[in-house]
Each structure stands twice: as C-alpha cells, then as structure tokens.
Scaffold this active site. Structure first.
Site, mmCIF file in Angstrom:
data_model
loop_
_atom_site.group_PDB
_atom_site.id
_atom_site.type_symbol
_atom_site.label_atom_id
_atom_site.label_comp_id
_atom_site.label_asym_id
_atom_site.label_seq_id
_atom_site.Cartn_x
_atom_site.Cartn_y
_atom_site.Cartn_z
ATOM 1 C CB THR A 34 -0.834 -0.406 0.960
ATOM 2 O OG1 THR A 34 -0.024 -0.528 2.543
ATOM 3 C CG2 THR A 34 -1.799 -0.147 1.011
ATOM 4 C CE1 TYR A 141 2.735 5.169 13.917
ATOM 5 C CE2 TYR A 141 3.821 6.380 15.184
ATOM 6 C CZ TYR A 141 3.498 5.694 14.375
ATOM 7 O OH TYR A 141 4.735 5.047 13.810
ATOM 8 C CB ILE A 186 14.794 16.471 6.236
ATOM 9 C CG1 ILE A 186 15.343 17.040 7.525
ATOM 10 C CG2 ILE A 186 15.669 16.350 5.169
ATOM 11 C CD1 ILE A 186 16.140 16.159 8.058
#
Ligand code: UD1
Length: 309
Positions: A34, A141, A186
């Site tokens: 995925t 999470y 970044i």
C-alpha cells in the site's frame, strides 16, 4: 539467520533489507504494497517477496516458514491517519502486530525486533528523553506503539519470546515520499528546494529535533536482530538541530540560498525534542552516525537523480 521483514518494501524496510543482504543474510519480505513499492527493492536471489497483509493470520503464518528472526516494520505509519480513523489504524498497528507476535511465538523464531516510535512519549515533560520517561502518547498512533511495547514485555516475560522494540526518532533519507502524509520536514523542504519554492516554517524555527539518517536506522535494525537486548531502545543520534539550523545546513549542502516563510505553529507541535541514547550506544558502540550535513547531501543527490528520471 533467515529474516522475515514485514513492511520490507517501505521506506525503512527497504533500507533494512539492503543491509541484511549486504551481510549475506537471506531475507523474505511480507508487504501489502500500500505504501511500499517493488521499485524500492533490489534484484537479489537471496530475497523472496511475499505479498500479504499482517492482519491476515494465514499470510503471516505462511511467511514465517523456516524463519529464524523477524524484523517487524509493517504498520499504518501516519499519525494524522490514526487521528482521523482510529479503528483502521488500530487494526493494523495492534491487530497486525499481535498477529506477527503470535506467529513468531508459535513458530519458535529466535528473535523479533519491531518498530516502536518516539511518538510513545507524546509531549515530553523532561528532556532529554530516556526510555524510562513516562509514556504519554498524544495520538492513537503513539498509543498503538505503546501497546506494542506492553505486548512485547508480556510475551517476553510470560512466553519467553526474545523481543526488542526500537523507538525511532525523526527519520529522513532516500525513498521517503515528500507527498506522503507521514513525510518528515526534511523531505518536504528538499522537495521545495528542488522546485525553488520558499520553505514554510511553522513558528519561529527554534523547535529542535533529533534527525537520524535512514541507513543508520537500517544498521540499528540489523544489530538489534543480532543482539540479545530486551525491552525498548531509543534510536536517534543524540544530537539536536533547530529548524533554522537545519535550513542553514540544507542551504549550504544544496549550494543555494533559500527563502523562508514563517507560518503559524502547527497544532499540537512539540517545541523541543532531545534524546538520551545510552542504550543505543550499548547496541552500537561505534556510535558512527551519519552527520546531518552528509545525510542531507546524500538525500539531495538522490532526489535530483530521481527527479531527472
Ligand atoms: C511527528 C509526526 C507528526 C506527529 C508528531 C507528534 C511525522 C512526519 N510527523 O512530528 O505527525 O504529530 O511527531 O508525535 O512523523 N515543520 C515545518 N514545516 C513543514 C513541516 C514541518 O516547519 O513544512 C516543522 C513542524 O512544525 C515541526 C518540525 O518541523 O516543528 C518537525 O516536523 P515533522 O518532521 O513533521 O516531525 P515531528 O514534529 O516530530
């Protein structure tokens, strides 16, 4: 060793697979593709690819055949997605994790190393963060990763499974998609530099992070598989940079002046992060992490090559 890497086609997974193959260790990956891609993987006779989902018990058990060590990296990796759809995130990050854990136990694998996260700590109360700091996750999470750590402690203590959780801090490097919802600052900044666009800094840019290069993460993963340490371990360089320092180094590495646009602070943003890495130094005594400037140079080079393709 014969290593199963779940999520082996992903950002951290594919670099870990490369590192294992470099050490002549045969690898099987289990990935549902995925977010990972086949392009991330090398052509190598020692590498076997199995397509499947960690929530699928049958797929996980079949992937364990003849495996001695498991590196479990497959996850729903977006903090934002976990906030928007907690049940979906939970089914992969807890349900999938427990599937892999139970299959490791049932198949008597010698050791399982898995990806935990700095998100377990939530908003830090005291810095630098050691593994003893209280877990106070502020997203589903982070909580899911903390539950993983608790499962690991229980399976190690009660069922004798050799387990080790790595709490990655801010990872950057090639193959992190700047468009993805979990791409770090970044990747986003480099993509903006490539397009000669100004960099959006949320707040005044004084916020600090411990940025670690993905190849160092891969090295830590391989050493963790070969060690007998248990519990959890912070994986970071022990050095912090503010966003303004990061931008300064980036601009020098890219040999380009960059424009900065300050925007409002991101909701829930952590102002400062700093990590204590005594445990990691025990795992990796050479302590030779890629410095930020070398990592950024490598990433800029990779990005300019992939943009040209
Ligand atoms: C990470 C997670 C984030 C989660 C947080 C708390 C990633 C990529 N981000 O954020 O989802 O809520 O942990 O656990 O995993 N920034 C900018 N401009 C940008 C992007 C970011 O100024 O275009 C700033 C952010 O406000 C932050 C810093 O850069 O202060 C680093 O951001 P990021 O790379 O998202 O990492 P975390 O803040 O650690």
């Amino acid at each position: 060793m014969h290593v199963l890497v779940t999520g082996g086609a992903g950002f951290i997974g594919s670099h870990s697979v490369e590192k294992l193959l470099e050490a002549n260790i045969p690898v099987r990956i289990l990935d549902n593709f995925t977010s990972g891609t086949r392009d991330n993987l090398p052509n190598n006779s020692q590498l076997e690819i199995q397509e499947g989902d960690i929530r699928d018990e049958v797929a996980v058990h079949s992937a364990m055949k003849d495996i001695t060590h498991v590196l479990h990296l497959a996850a729903q990796v977006s903090v934002q997605a976990s906030v928007e759809n907690p049940p979906e995130s939970c089914s992969t990050n807890i349900g999938g994790f427990v599937n892999v854990l139970q299959a490791s136990r049932a198949n008597d694998v010698q050791r399982m190393v898995y990806a935990s996260s700095a998100a377990v700590y939530g908003r830090p109360v005291q810095l630098p963060l050691s593994e003893k700091a209280m877990a106070q996750p502020c997203s589903p999470y982070g909580l899911e990763k903390y539950v993983n750590d608790q499962y690991a402690i229980l399976f190690a203590k009660e069922f004798g499974v050799s387990l080790f959780g790595l709490r990655y801090f801010n990872v950057y490097g090639p193959r992190q998609d700047p468009q993805s919802p979990y791409a770090g600052v970044i990747s986003k900044f480099i993509s903006m530099i490539e397009q000669r666009q100004p960099l959006a800094v949320f707040g005044d840019g004084s916020q600090t992070r411990d940025f670690i290069f993905v190849k160092d993460i891969a090295k830590a993963n391989v050493q963790a598989l070969q060690s007998d340490m248990g519990g959890v371990c912070n994986v970071a360089t022990g050095k912090i940079h503010s966003l303004l320092q990061l931008i300064d180094i980036l601009s020098r590495c890219a040999n380009q002046s960059v424009e900065v646009v300050h925007q409002t602070v991101r909701e829930g943003d952590i102002p400062f992060s700093e990590t204590e890495i005594t445990r990691l130094q025990a795992l990796m005594p050479t302590n030779d992490f890629t410095d930020l400037s070398s990592g950024l140079t490598a990433l800029l080079q990779y990005t300019s090559q992939t943009v040209k393709k």
